[in-house]
Design a protein around this motif. Structure first.
Motif, PDB file in Angstrom:
ATOM      1  N   ARG A  66       0.808  -1.220   0.000  1.00 61.26           N
ATOM      2  CA  ARG A  66       0.000   0.000   0.000  1.00 61.26           C
ATOM      3  C   ARG A  66       0.842   1.270   0.000  1.00 61.26           C
ATOM      4  N   GLY A  67       2.173   1.117  -0.059  1.00 64.00           N
ATOM      5  CA  GLY A  67       3.046   2.283  -0.120  1.00 64.00           C
ATOM      6  C   GLY A  67       2.995   3.158   1.119  1.00 64.00           C
ATOM      7  N   ILE A  68       2.839   2.531   2.287  1.00 59.77           N
ATOM      8  CA  ILE A  68       2.745   3.287   3.544  1.00 59.77           C
ATOM      9  C   ILE A  68       4.023   4.062   3.808  1.00 59.77           C
ATOM     10  N   ASP A  69       5.167   3.386   3.618  1.00 50.42           N
ATOM     11  CA  ASP A  69       6.444   4.043   3.906  1.00 50.42           C
ATOM     12  C   ASP A  69       6.753   5.125   2.871  1.00 50.42           C
ATOM     13  N   THR A  70       6.330   4.885   1.626  1.00 54.26           N
ATOM     14  CA  THR A  70       6.576   5.868   0.568  1.00 54.26           C
ATOM     15  C   THR A  70       5.856   7.183   0.844  1.00 54.26           C
ATOM     16  N   ALA A  71       4.697   7.093   1.495  1.00 52.03           N
ATOM     17  CA  ALA A  71       3.907   8.295   1.775  1.00 52.03           C
ATOM     18  C   ALA A  71       4.469   9.127   2.927  1.00 52.03           C
ATOM     19  N   ARG A  72       5.410   8.577   3.689  1.00 53.84           N
ATOM     20  CA  ARG A  72       5.987   9.324   4.805  1.00 53.84           C
ATOM     21  C   ARG A  72       6.917  10.418   4.293  1.00 53.84           C
ATOM     22  N   ASP A  73       7.109  11.439   5.105  1.00 56.22           N
ATOM     23  CA  ASP A  73       8.030  12.518   4.733  1.00 56.22           C
ATOM     24  C   ASP A  73       9.448  11.993   4.581  1.00 56.22           C
ATOM     25  N   GLU A  74       9.796  11.034   5.442  1.00 55.25           N
ATOM     26  CA  GLU A  74      11.129  10.436   5.372  1.00 55.25           C
ATOM     27  C   GLU A  74      10.991   8.927   5.479  1.00 55.25           C
ATOM     28  N   ALA A  75      11.303   8.212   4.414  1.00 51.36           N
ATOM     29  CA  ALA A  75      11.173   6.752   4.397  1.00 51.36           C
ATOM     30  C   ALA A  75      12.142   6.125   5.390  1.00 51.36           C
ATOM     31  N   ARG A  76      11.680   5.034   6.044  1.00 51.96           N
ATOM     32  CA  ARG A  76      12.551   4.393   7.027  1.00 51.96           C
ATOM     33  C   ARG A  76      12.555   2.863   6.958  1.00 51.96           C
ATOM     34  N   CYS A  77      11.730   2.263   6.066  1.00 54.32           N
ATOM     35  CA  CYS A  77      11.773   0.801   6.004  1.00 54.32           C
ATOM     36  C   CYS A  77      11.626   0.307   4.562  1.00 54.32           C
ATOM     37  N   CYS A  78      10.400  -0.001   4.141  1.00 54.53           N
ATOM     38  CA  CYS A  78      10.202  -0.671   2.855  1.00 54.53           C
ATOM     39  C   CYS A  78      10.683   0.150   1.664  1.00 54.53           C
ATOM     40  N   ALA A  79      10.489   1.456   1.700  1.00 56.76           N
ATOM     41  CA  ALA A  79      10.871   2.298   0.563  1.00 56.76           C
ATOM     42  C   ALA A  79      12.381   2.426   0.406  1.00 56.76           C
ATOM     43  N   VAL A  80      13.130   2.074   1.438  1.00 51.15           N
ATOM     44  CA  VAL A  80      14.596   2.143   1.368  1.00 51.15           C
ATOM     45  C   VAL A  80      15.208   0.741   1.348  1.00 51.15           C
ATOM     46  N   GLY A  81      14.347  -0.267   1.050  1.00 53.49           N
ATOM     47  CA  GLY A  81      14.858  -1.621   0.905  1.00 53.49           C
ATOM     48  C   GLY A  81      14.970  -2.424   2.170  1.00 53.49           C
ATOM     49  N   GLN A  82      14.373  -1.954   3.279  1.00 57.50           N
ATOM     50  CA  GLN A  82      14.399  -2.699   4.540  1.00 57.50           C
ATOM     51  C   GLN A  82      12.964  -3.055   4.918  1.00 57.50           C
ATOM     52  N   CYS A  83      12.451  -4.142   4.329  1.00 57.84           N
ATOM     53  CA  CYS A  83      11.047  -4.513   4.500  1.00 57.84           C
ATOM     54  C   CYS A  83      10.722  -4.748   5.972  1.00 57.84           C
ATOM     55  N   CYS A  84       9.632  -4.120   6.443  1.00 62.92           N
ATOM     56  CA  CYS A  84       9.248  -4.231   7.855  1.00 62.92           C
ATOM     57  C   CYS A  84       8.330  -5.420   8.115  1.00 62.92           C
ATOM     58  N   ARG A  85       7.912  -6.130   7.062  1.00 63.02           N
ATOM     59  CA  ARG A  85       7.063  -7.317   7.187  1.00 63.02           C
ATOM     60  C   ARG A  85       5.793  -7.021   7.973  1.00 63.02           C
ATOM     61  N   LYS A  86       5.100  -5.964   7.575  1.00 65.05           N
ATOM     62  CA  LYS A  86       3.841  -5.593   8.231  1.00 65.05           C
ATOM     63  C   LYS A  86       2.733  -6.474   7.666  1.00 65.05           C
ATOM     64  N   LEU A  87       2.510  -7.626   8.296  1.00 59.20           N
ATOM     65  CA  LEU A  87       1.543  -8.603   7.814  1.00 59.20           C
ATOM     66  C   LEU A  87       0.186  -8.408   8.468  1.00 59.20           C
ATOM     67  N   LEU A  88      -0.854  -8.837   7.770  1.00 58.39           N
ATOM     68  CA  LEU A  88      -2.203  -8.770   8.328  1.00 58.39           C
ATOM     69  C   LEU A  88      -2.368  -9.824   9.422  1.00 58.39           C
ATOM     70  N   SER A  89      -3.115  -9.487  10.447  1.00 59.99           N
ATOM     71  CA  SER A  89      -3.363 -10.432  11.535  1.00 59.99           C
ATOM     72  C   SER A  89      -4.386 -11.474  11.086  1.00 59.99           C
TER      73      SER A  89
END
Length: 357
Positions: A66-89
């Motif tokens: 869903r591009g959550i990290d891309t929408a942030r002012d400063e990317a810190r995980c998925c958009a910079v190649g460090q996938c945070c593995r935010k999985l659905l419960s």
């Protein structure tokens, strides 16, 4: 599928669901169902398609998708190649599956498809959501800390009756019979996207009920009514009469978010761990069960549609009471020597069912 799901939301579900539920359904359809199955032909959808999609959804990082990290002012995980593995419960996956089943069920009724293929797919039963009810000591500590708050009566009523947040905020003076000590639960107050603060019918038909009020709450409600009259006189012409039991100092209904904020502040003042406001409801039921109150009485008080709901939610409490009961029976059969052994172990609290009763 995309066209049918949109039609179902706008022409069918909107007339059968509460506004808040319809809003959640709409978010689920656009965020997951249309994105994953929107290009499939409704008449050619198979159980294999649904199962494959759910399996893929289960292992997909939502931050990446869903591009959550891309929408942030400063990317810190998925958009910079460090996938945070935010999985659905598992609970969210089950909810998505249930929305799809509801939509396809209506397609079967309208003879668009011969059968509901989503019903042939099993997602497993997710573990029930954990909650942290207050103990009796913590509940007393909370009420003591809330003593000076202008909403002390609301907090006291919540702990004594297990009413939902919306039911408490939707309560009107006309619903109360202070002479007979009863309250009629007829409506709930919620904030909706379209109408703002809105009064709605109760959650289910079983939720519309009449409950008995404890003597302590009756006294608090009378004092609260006097306090509200003083606030009305102080507000003068700015007072907005709504008839609600719990209002702001201007007489308007209380926003549920503001109540949550006041509740959290009171917890902090009491030195207690942070819990949800809804956990006060769980605290009421748990404490009643521990005092030996029958499950059917708790079911009526909480307004559950079926006693099975009550039994499932509080299964952990019933298991502990079973342990207490069989330990008490052990004492009766073998004498007090077993009690000393059990207490000396240190792993379990001493049997207390007999004392509680």
């Amino acid at each position: 599928m995309a066209a049918y799901l949109t039609y179902w939301l706008e022409n069918v579900a909107v007339h059968h669901l509460r506004e808040t539920t319809h809003t959640r359904y709409t978010a689920c359809v656009h965020r997951y169902l249309i994105r994953g199955l929107g290009k499939k032909k409704l008449t050619k959808l198979t159980a294999k398609d649904v199962r494959t999609w759910l399996n893929q959804l289960r292992t997909t990082c939502q931050c990446c998708e869903r591009g959550i990290d891309t929408a942030r002012d400063e990317a810190r995980c998925c958009a910079v190649g460090q996938c945070c593995r935010k999985l659905l419960s598992p609970l969210t996956l089950t909810y998505i599956h249930s929305v799809l089943k509801s939509a396809l069920e209506h397609a079967v009724r309208e003879e668009e498809i011969p059968r509901n293929v989503a019903r042939n797919v099993r997602t497993g039963t997710p573990r029930p959501r954990r909650f942290e009810p207050l103990t009796a000591d913590e509940a007393r500590q909370f009420l003591t800390a809330a003593g000076g708050h202008r909403l002390h009566t609301l907090f006291e009523l919540a702990l004594h009756t297990g009413l939902r947040k919306g039911e408490l905020l939707g309560l009107r003076w006309g619903d109360l019979d202070l002479d007979r000590g009863t309250a009629a639960i007829r409506r709930t107050l919620q904030r909706t996207a379209a109408g703002g603060l809105t009064t709605l019918p109760t959650k289910t038909r079983a939720s519309e009920r009449r409950i008995a009020l404890p003597t302590r709450c009756l006294q608090s409600l009378k004092l609260h009514h006097e306090q509200q009259q003083r606030e009305r006189e102080a507000a003068g012409t700015t007072w907005q009469h709504s008839g609600h039991v719990f209002t702001t100092v201007q007489g308007t209904p209380i926003d549920p978010t503001n109540l949550t904020r006041a509740f959290t502040t009171t917890l902090r003042r009491a030195g207690l761990r942070r819990i949800r406001f809804h956990d006060l409801r769980h605290s009421t039921a748990t404490l009643l069960l521990e005092q030996g109150v029958e499950l059917v009485v708790i079911k009526e008080l909480l307004g559950h549609a079926h006693i099975g709901v009550t039994a499932t939610v509080y299964a952990h409490v019933r298991l502990r009471l079973q342990r207490d009961a069989i330990d008490t029976l052990g004492i009766a059969l073998h004498g007090p020597a077993i009690t000393e052994t059990a207490i000396g172990d240190g792993d379990e609290p001493p049997p207390c069912a007999a004392l509680v009763r």
